[in-house]
Write an enzyme that holds these catalytic residues in place. Structure first.
Site, short mmCIF file in Angstrom:
data_model
loop_
_atom_site.label_atom_id
_atom_site.label_comp_id
_atom_site.label_asym_id
_atom_site.label_seq_id
_atom_site.Cartn_x
_atom_site.Cartn_y
_atom_site.Cartn_z
N SER A 108 32.90 -1.88 -14.40
CA SER A 108 32.07 -2.67 -13.50
C SER A 108 32.56 -4.11 -13.52
CB SER A 108 30.60 -2.60 -13.92
OG SER A 108 29.80 -3.37 -13.05
N HIS A 122 32.53 -7.64 -5.93
CA HIS A 122 32.03 -6.63 -6.85
C HIS A 122 32.89 -5.38 -6.70
CE1 HIS A 122 29.62 -2.81 -6.91
NE2 HIS A 122 29.45 -3.19 -8.16
N ARG A 126 33.21 5.07 -11.57
CA ARG A 126 32.61 5.73 -12.72
C ARG A 126 32.70 7.25 -12.55
NH1 ARG A 126 29.24 3.53 -9.30
NH2 ARG A 126 27.77 4.86 -8.16
N HIS A 156 38.82 -4.97 4.03
CA HIS A 156 38.49 -3.65 4.55
C HIS A 156 39.73 -2.81 4.82
CE1 HIS A 156 34.08 -3.41 5.19
NE2 HIS A 156 34.16 -4.74 5.13
N HIS A 186 14.11 -6.98 1.80
CA HIS A 186 13.10 -8.04 1.86
C HIS A 186 13.65 -9.31 2.50
CE1 HIS A 186 15.03 -8.90 -2.09
NE2 HIS A 186 14.76 -10.15 -1.80
#
Length: 286
Positions: A108, A122, A126, A156, A186
């Site tokens: 990570s 990011h 895994r 991309h 939110h």
């Protein structure tokens, strides 16, 4: 499903560790090129999980290129608690109430940059195993506070090439999944400009799925480093820094409220500092 995966588990864990080593080396080399005698270095800390397994937490703070970057690897195992068992059952994993053992290994990475014109990023990949199922997951996404369309296009395109080498539908599927997964309900907006995201990947061919996951990992540096190098010398104003700090607030909100990996890591007792490595060093909210 019997545990006939011992050798495959070792191969996967060793791959994630080797990818970690390559990325750490590349990031320190970038610091050397642009930071000179003030170049940042990673601090490496072993991590342990009380119920089984551990890993390495590698964090650089206050570099000349990276304000904070973490590259963590872990291999953990044990028994899933009731809440995690229910989550697995909801995802269609059978037999968890009868035998809730699990094994998981992965890498990570989250990077928060010094220059606001250089995007945060990011990446993770895994492998997850239970006595009843196995799968791969991961992806990468770019998180600029000040977007440059050519940077988004390069990121991309590099990920698409990795996907296209395996299946023509992977990139459109996994891009759409990332657009959905990295949306912040939110706030009514995406966390960044996307990338790819996939989970529960089990085509029935472990070798093929592992090869794809490796290629996603290999694509990360070619996708990210050219974008970083292109923007490092761009002058940044106080307004640019303000935009960066506010965007980091959005990033922190997403990771604490919605991110599956954060929830799983904390619920299964992994090292909290390693789980929360993704949080930015400084952020703002209004």
């Amino acid at each position: 499903m019997s545990d006939d995966f011992a050798a495959r588990k070792d191969r996967a864990a060793n791959w994630f560790r080797s990818l970690r080593d390559d990325i750490v080396t590349a990031f320190e080399a970038l610091e050397d090129r642009f930071g000179g005698d003030r170049a940042g270095r990673f601090e490496v800390t072993p991590t342990t999980r009380e119920s089984g397994g551990g890993g390495l937490m590698s964090v650089m703070r206050g570099g000349q290129v990276f304000e904070k970057v973490g590259v963590n690897v872990s291999t953990v195992h044990g028994t899933l608690g009731e809440r995690a068992q229910k989550a697995m059952a909801a995802r269609g994993v059978p037999g968890m109430a009868d035998d809730p053992r699990f094994w998981a290994s992965g890498i990570s990475l989250v990077a928060h940059m010094q220059n606001p014109h250089t995007p945060a990023v990011h990446m993770n990949t895994r492998m997850f195993w239970t006595p009843h199922a196995w799968w791969f997951g991961g992806g990468a996404d770019l998180n600029p506070c000040l977007e440059y369309p050519e940077d988004t296009a390069h990121f991309h395109a590099t990920l698409q090439a990795a996907c296209d080498a395996h299946a023509p539908d992977y990139y459109p599927r996994f891009k759409a999944w990332a657009d959905d997964y990295f949306f912040v309900p939110h706030r009514g907006r995406a966390r960044g400009v996307g990338g790819i995201f996939y989970d529960d990947l089990n085509t029935g061919d472990w070798e093929a799925d592992f090869a794809f996951t490796q290629d996603v990992g290999r694509a990360f540096l070619p996708a990210f480093l050219p974008v970083t190098e292109r923007r490092l010398g761009t002058p940044a104003s106080d307004d640019d820094r303000e935009a960066q700090l506010r965007h980091r607030g959005l990033y922190a909100e997403y990771n604490l409220v919605y991110d599956r990996g954060t929830k799983f890591g904390l619920e299964t007792g992994h090292n909290a500092d390693a789980v929360l490595m993704s949080l930015p060093p400084i952020a703002k909210w209004y």
